[in-house]
Design an enzyme around this catalytic site. Structure first.
Site, PDB file in Angstrom:
ATOM      1  N   ASN A 127       0.810  -1.221   0.000  1.00  0.00           N
ATOM      2  CA  ASN A 127       0.000   0.000   0.000  1.00  0.00           C
ATOM      3  C   ASN A 127       0.850   1.281   0.000  1.00  0.00           C
ATOM      4  O   ASN A 127       0.400   2.335   0.422  1.00  0.00           O
ATOM      5  CB  ASN A 127      -0.959   0.016   1.199  1.00  0.00           C
ATOM      6  CG  ASN A 127      -1.883  -1.177   1.225  1.00  0.00           C
ATOM      7  OD1 ASN A 127      -2.431  -1.557   0.186  1.00  0.00           O
ATOM      8  ND2 ASN A 127      -2.032  -1.813   2.384  1.00  0.00           N
ATOM      9  N   ARG A 128       2.082   1.151  -0.483  1.00  0.00           N
ATOM     10  CA  ARG A 128       3.016   2.283  -0.563  1.00  0.00           C
ATOM     11  C   ARG A 128       3.363   2.861   0.809  1.00  0.00           C
ATOM     12  O   ARG A 128       3.851   3.981   0.909  1.00  0.00           O
ATOM     13  CB  ARG A 128       2.458   3.390  -1.481  1.00  0.00           C
ATOM     14  CG  ARG A 128       2.355   2.984  -2.954  1.00  0.00           C
ATOM     15  CD  ARG A 128       3.728   2.593  -3.496  1.00  0.00           C
ATOM     16  NE  ARG A 128       3.738   2.351  -4.922  1.00  0.00           N
ATOM     17  CZ  ARG A 128       3.571   1.158  -5.487  1.00  0.00           C
ATOM     18  NH1 ARG A 128       3.313   0.104  -4.731  1.00  0.00           N
ATOM     19  NH2 ARG A 128       3.646   1.017  -6.785  1.00  0.00           N
ATOM     20  N   LEU A 129       3.124   2.110   1.859  1.00  0.00           N
ATOM     21  CA  LEU A 129       3.502   2.554   3.204  1.00  0.00           C
ATOM     22  C   LEU A 129       4.894   1.987   3.521  1.00  0.00           C
ATOM     23  O   LEU A 129       5.069   1.154   4.412  1.00  0.00           O
ATOM     24  CB  LEU A 129       2.460   2.107   4.229  1.00  0.00           C
ATOM     25  CG  LEU A 129       1.075   2.736   4.056  1.00  0.00           C
ATOM     26  CD1 LEU A 129       0.111   2.190   5.091  1.00  0.00           C
ATOM     27  CD2 LEU A 129       1.160   4.261   4.160  1.00  0.00           C
TER      28      LEU A 129
END
Length: 208
Positions: free
Chosen positions: A185-187
């Site tokens: 989630n691009r975290l």
């Protein structure tokens, strides 16, 4: 085009005590993963007016003093480092969803260190360091090949080739070293070691 990153991340508890130990761990894992040339790094410099340039070079050694690469001092990066010693190194280990970003200052290695490394290079690479006035204009490929052939005749295989005076190493002394781990989630996880005034290190987490 969009890649999906893994769930496993990088926590503060996972970190080695300092940036060099952490880099050594990740470098060994990058090498074991089968990545092509894990020692390839992007070196970014800027001239006296702040105009940046980047290129890929090979890391040749590292220790607690810094990260070392070799080049022609008359090349664009060499000229820029003489005018502005601040430099950024980036190891783009995309195949294992990791990056290491190093910011610091560069200084020339001693001639003894340069000569010792130069002797370990393959004969052809030694001749190439003499034949190429890196970043300068050359009339044609044929001209470059002609200069190499002349050097090959002067220094045949098995004969010692001296290190060119305008060729040598730079050691980058890091002020910060960031370890980037791709996450879902691009975290992404971004943990950065920053040098303190007493020459220690503090760790901070950055937003992705």
């Amino acid at each position: 085009m969009r890649a999906h990153y893994r769930a496993e991340g990088l926590s503060e508890q996972d970190l080695e005590p300092g940036p060099f130990a952490q880099f050594s761990l990740w470098f060994a894992q990058a090498e074991a993963s089968g990545l092509h040339e894990p020692n390839a790094m992007i070196v970014s410099t800027a001239d006296e007016r702040g105009r940046p340039s980047s290129r890929t070079v090979l890391l040749k050694r590292y220790d607690e003093q810094g990260f070392v690469f070799f080049t022609n001092y008359g090349s664009r990066k060499g000229r820029e480092l003489e005018a502005n010693p601040y430099v950024s190194l980036l190891f783009p280990w995309h195949g294992i969803a990791r990056q290491v970003i190093i910011s610091g200052t560069a200084e020339r290695t001693g001639r003894d260190e340069t000569a010792a490394y130069f002797r370990t290079r393959p004969h052809g690479s030694q001749l190439g360091a003499w034949a190429s006035e890196q970043s300068s204009r050359v009339a044609s490929r044929e001209e470059l090949d002609r200069m190499y052939a002349q050097l090959a005749a002067r220094y045949p295989e098995g004969e010692d080739v001296p290190a060119p005076a305008q060729w040598g190493g730079y050691r980058v002394r890091p002020e910060s070293v960031e370890f980037w781990q791709g996450r879902e989630n691009r975290l992404h996880d971004r943990l950065r070691f920053t040098r303190t005034e007493d020459d220690g290190w503090e760790v901070e987490r950055l937003c992705p």
